[in-house]
Design an enzyme around this catalytic site. Sequence first.
Site, PDB file in Angstrom:
ATOM      1  N   HIS A 102      16.131   3.073 -19.543  1.00 21.79           N
ATOM      2  CA  HIS A 102      16.211   4.355 -20.469  1.00 21.79           C
ATOM      3  C   HIS A 102      15.302   5.342 -19.943  1.00 21.79           C
ATOM      4  O   HIS A 102      14.624   5.323 -18.907  1.00 21.79           O
ATOM      5  CB  HIS A 102      15.428   4.002 -21.666  1.00 21.79           C
ATOM      6  CG  HIS A 102      14.207   3.285 -21.745  1.00 21.79           C
ATOM      7  ND1 HIS A 102      13.978   1.932 -21.977  1.00 21.79           N
ATOM      8  CD2 HIS A 102      13.170   4.044 -21.461  1.00 21.79           C
ATOM      9  CE1 HIS A 102      12.676   1.770 -21.766  1.00 21.79           C
ATOM     10  NE2 HIS A 102      12.117   3.076 -21.698  1.00 21.79           N
TER      11      HIS A 102
HETATM   12  C1  T46 Z   1       8.963   2.416 -21.685  1.00 27.42           C
HETATM   13  C2  T46 Z   1       8.563   1.276 -20.920  1.00 27.42           C
HETATM   14  C3  T46 Z   1       7.653   1.664 -19.936  1.00 27.42           C
HETATM   15  C4  T46 Z   1       7.982  -0.770 -30.819  1.00 27.42           C
HETATM   16  O1  T46 Z   1       8.297  -1.192 -31.793  1.00 27.42           O
HETATM   17  N1  T46 Z   1       6.722  -0.075 -30.591  1.00 27.42           N
HETATM   18  C5  T46 Z   1       6.405   0.522 -29.442  1.00 27.42           C
HETATM   19  O2  T46 Z   1       5.403   1.077 -29.191  1.00 27.42           O
HETATM   20  C6  T46 Z   1       7.330   0.020 -28.210  1.00 27.42           C
HETATM   21  C7  T46 Z   1       6.993   0.487 -26.755  1.00 27.42           C
HETATM   22  C8  T46 Z   1       8.388  -0.692 -28.508  1.00 27.42           C
HETATM   23  N2  T46 Z   1       8.771  -1.268 -29.698  1.00 27.42           N
HETATM   24  C9  T46 Z   1       9.862  -1.944 -29.804  1.00 27.42           C
HETATM   25  C10 T46 Z   1      11.486  -1.436 -29.448  1.00 27.42           C
HETATM   26  C11 T46 Z   1      12.138  -2.766 -28.991  1.00 27.42           C
HETATM   27  O3  T46 Z   1      12.762  -3.406 -30.370  1.00 27.42           O
HETATM   28  O4  T46 Z   1       9.574  -3.119 -28.991  1.00 27.42           O
HETATM   29  C12 T46 Z   1      11.054  -3.716 -28.518  1.00 27.42           C
HETATM   30  C13 T46 Z   1      11.082  -3.680 -26.978  1.00 27.42           C
HETATM   31  O5  T46 Z   1      11.124  -2.605 -26.351  1.00 27.42           O
HETATM   32  P1  T46 Z   1      11.878  -1.989 -25.211  1.00 27.42           P
HETATM   33  O6  T46 Z   1      12.927  -2.854 -24.927  1.00 27.42           O
HETATM   34  O7  T46 Z   1      11.958  -0.364 -25.299  1.00 27.42           O
HETATM   35  O8  T46 Z   1      11.010  -2.543 -24.128  1.00 27.42           O
HETATM   36  P2  T46 Z   1      10.750  -2.117 -22.442  1.00 27.42           P
HETATM   37  O9  T46 Z   1       9.675  -2.775 -21.978  1.00 27.42           O
HETATM   38  O10 T46 Z   1      12.171  -1.930 -21.930  1.00 27.42           O
HETATM   39  O11 T46 Z   1      10.471  -0.474 -22.617  1.00 27.42           O
HETATM   40  C14 T46 Z   1       8.785  -0.102 -22.953  1.00 27.42           C
HETATM   41  C15 T46 Z   1       8.897   0.981 -23.537  1.00 27.42           C
HETATM   42  O12 T46 Z   1       9.898   0.893 -24.907  1.00 27.42           O
HETATM   43  C16 T46 Z   1       9.280   2.320 -23.160  1.00 27.42           C
HETATM   44  O13 T46 Z   1       8.922   3.533 -24.091  1.00 27.42           O
HETATM   45  O14 T46 Z   1       8.907   3.639 -21.323  1.00 27.42           O
HETATM   46  O15 T46 Z   1       8.192   0.145 -21.588  1.00 27.42           O
END
Ligand code: T46
Length: 141
Positions: free
Chosen positions: A49
């Site tokens: 993303h």
């Molecule tokens: C990024 C990279 C480096 C929350 O509820 N609160 C939060 O502060 C964050 C970061 C995530 N979430 C929830 C959203 C999703 O349901 O946690 C779940 C996993 O998030 P995501 O699939 O986006 O995780 P990554 O590791 O792919 O990405 C994360 C961050 O979301 C993103 O902003 O830049 O780490």
Amino acid sequence: MYKLITFKQIGRIEIGFLSFFESNQNIPFEIKRIYYTYYVPVGTKRGGHAHRELNQLLWCPYGKINVILDDGKGKKEFLLDSPEKGLLVGKGIWHDMYWIKENSVLCVAASDYYNESDYIRDYNNFLKLVKEGYWKDENKL
Ligand code: T46
């Protein structure tokens, strides 16, 4: 905009080291949120993303994580394999992270609170926004 930075390292081998960073000093934004990712199986890919407005600093206090950054014009790879390294990832940069070593921890300092509508999770939509000049002020972070 993205940039690899090296944190100041204070200490010595006998007692260990300390590193730090500060909002608006070596990090060019105010930090509103810290989060971290852990217990990620080796070989896992996360990310996939870009952010509309969010600016972030990524660092890996333990382990090895490969980060691929894409500004829509080209890709660059950064290996986070030392607690002294930090990677500034500005808005409008597509990012993928690959876990290379067991128990690696990815820490992130972010410029804003969590907001799902800030995420662009469709790569074609990302490329379209780049073409339209959505992040024309990207160099300002
Ligand atoms: C990024 C990279 C480096 C929350 O509820 N609160 C939060 O502060 C964050 C970061 C995530 N979430 C929830 C959203 C999703 O349901 O946690 C779940 C996993 O998030 P995501 O699939 O986006 O995780 P990554 O590791 O792919 O990405 C994360 C961050 O979301 C993103 O902003 O830049 O780490």
